[in-house]
Design a protein around this motif. Structure first.
Motif, PDB file in Angstrom:
ATOM      1  N   LYS A 127      -9.589   6.771 -11.700  1.00 26.42           N
ATOM      2  CA  LYS A 127      -9.437   5.738 -12.728  1.00 26.42           C
ATOM      3  C   LYS A 127     -10.133   4.468 -12.257  1.00 26.42           C
ATOM      4  N   THR A 128     -10.691   3.758 -13.211  1.00 27.19           N
ATOM      5  CA  THR A 128     -11.281   2.448 -12.936  1.00 27.19           C
ATOM      6  C   THR A 128     -10.519   1.411 -13.745  1.00 27.19           C
ATOM      7  N   VAL A 140      -5.128  -5.033 -21.427  1.00 28.04           N
ATOM      8  CA  VAL A 140      -3.732  -5.337 -21.119  1.00 28.04           C
ATOM      9  C   VAL A 140      -3.694  -6.768 -20.613  1.00 28.04           C
ATOM     10  N   SER A 141      -2.647  -7.499 -20.985  1.00 35.35           N
ATOM     11  CA  SER A 141      -2.565  -8.894 -20.571  1.00 35.35           C
ATOM     12  C   SER A 141      -1.147  -9.292 -20.201  1.00 35.35           C
ATOM     13  N   SER A 142      -1.083 -10.260 -19.317  1.00 38.01           N
ATOM     14  CA  SER A 142       0.140 -11.014 -19.085  1.00 38.01           C
ATOM     15  C   SER A 142       0.551 -11.622 -20.424  1.00 38.01           C
ATOM     16  N   PRO A 143       1.831 -11.904 -20.618  1.00 39.72           N
ATOM     17  CA  PRO A 143       2.257 -12.538 -21.873  1.00 39.72           C
ATOM     18  C   PRO A 143       1.891 -14.021 -21.961  1.00 39.72           C
ATOM     19  N   GLU A 195       0.398   2.621 -14.211  1.00 41.02           N
ATOM     20  CA  GLU A 195       0.541   3.175 -15.562  1.00 41.02           C
ATOM     21  C   GLU A 195      -0.677   2.928 -16.448  1.00 41.02           C
ATOM     22  N   MET A 196      -1.630   2.158 -15.954  1.00 37.13           N
ATOM     23  CA  MET A 196      -2.808   1.844 -16.768  1.00 37.13           C
ATOM     24  C   MET A 196      -3.739   3.044 -16.879  1.00 37.13           C
ATOM     25  N   ASP A 197      -4.417   3.109 -18.022  1.00 39.65           N
ATOM     26  CA  ASP A 197      -5.376   4.172 -18.265  1.00 39.65           C
ATOM     27  C   ASP A 197      -6.729   3.817 -17.660  1.00 39.65           C
TER      28      ASP A 197
END
Length: 176
Positions: free
Chosen positions: A3-4, A46-49, A121-123
Motif C-alpha cells: 500500500k502507498t 482522509v482528513s483530520s476533523p 486501516e487506510m486503503d
C-alpha cells in the motif's frame, strides 16, 4: 500486498484552534498540493476533523471529484490542557520519552497508537492530512531515527510517502 499512503501536514493556517482557517498563503499551498497529488493518482482522501486540514485537501478532492473522509484519529495531539510557556521543551521531552504525559494531554505513545490504527486501516493510494506533532510521532514510529530535530524541519505543507509492505513501513519525504 503493498500500500502507498501519503501523509500530509496541513498548509499554513491562521492558528492552532480546531476551527482555524488557512491563511491566503495556505490557500495557495492547498492548490499546489492538489497539483502534486493529481500526479500521484490518489483515489482516497482522509482528513483530520480540524478546519485547516480539511481546507488543505479540499482542492485536491474537488479536482478529482472524490469525497473526503474525516477521521478523528488524525486530529492533532493535545500536549496539555494547561498553558505551557515552555511547550517546546515539553514537546521535545515527549519526543524523547513517548510515555511522558502532561495534564489533560496525551502521551506521544497514545497519540501515535491512535494515528497508527488509522494508518493501518487506510486503503492503497490514500492522501491523509494531519498535523505537525502527530505526523512527527507517526514518522518516529515508522523510523526510530526520526526525532525532535527532524520534527522541527517539517514545513507547511509537508508530505511523506509511506509504503506498507509485508507488515513493514517505510517513509520518505516527497515534498520539495
Amino acid at each position: 500486498m503493498e500500500k502507498t499512503i501519503y501523509l500530509i501536514r496541513h498548509c499554513q493556517a491562521t492558528g492552532q484552534a480546531p476551527d482555524a482557517d488557512l491563511t491566503a498563503m495556505g490557500q495557495k499551498q492547498a492548490e499546489e498540493l492538489a497539483r502534486f497529488l493529481q500526479q500521484r493518482q490518489i483515489i482516497h482522501f482522509v482528513s483530520s476533523p480540524f478546519t485547516r486540514a480539511i481546507q488543505s485537501i479540499e482542492p485536491a478532492a474537488d479536482q478529482q471529484d472524490l469525497p473526503i473522509r474525516i477521521d478523528e484519529r488524525l486530529a492533532e495531539r493535545v500536549l496539555s490542557s494547561e498553558d505551557l510557556p515552555d511547550w517546546m521543551k515539553k514537546l521535545e521531552e515527549s519526543f524523547n520519552d513517548d510515555n511522558v504525559k502532561f495534564t489533560g494531554g496525551e502521551s506521544g505513545k497514545e497519540a501515535a497508537d491512535r494515528a497508527m490504527e488509522a494508518l493501518s486501516e487506510m486503503d492503497d493510494m490514500t492522501a491523509a492530512v494531519t498535523h505537525g506533532n502527530l505526523l512527527g510521532l507517526l514518522l518516529k514510529r515508522i523510523d526510530d531515527d526520526y526525532g525532535f530535530l527532524e520534527w522541527q524541519k517539517l514545513t507547511n505543507p509537508d508530505i511523506y510517502k509511506v509504503i506498507i509492505k509485508d507488515g513493514h513501513l517505510f517513509a520518505h519525504r516527497v515534498w520539495k
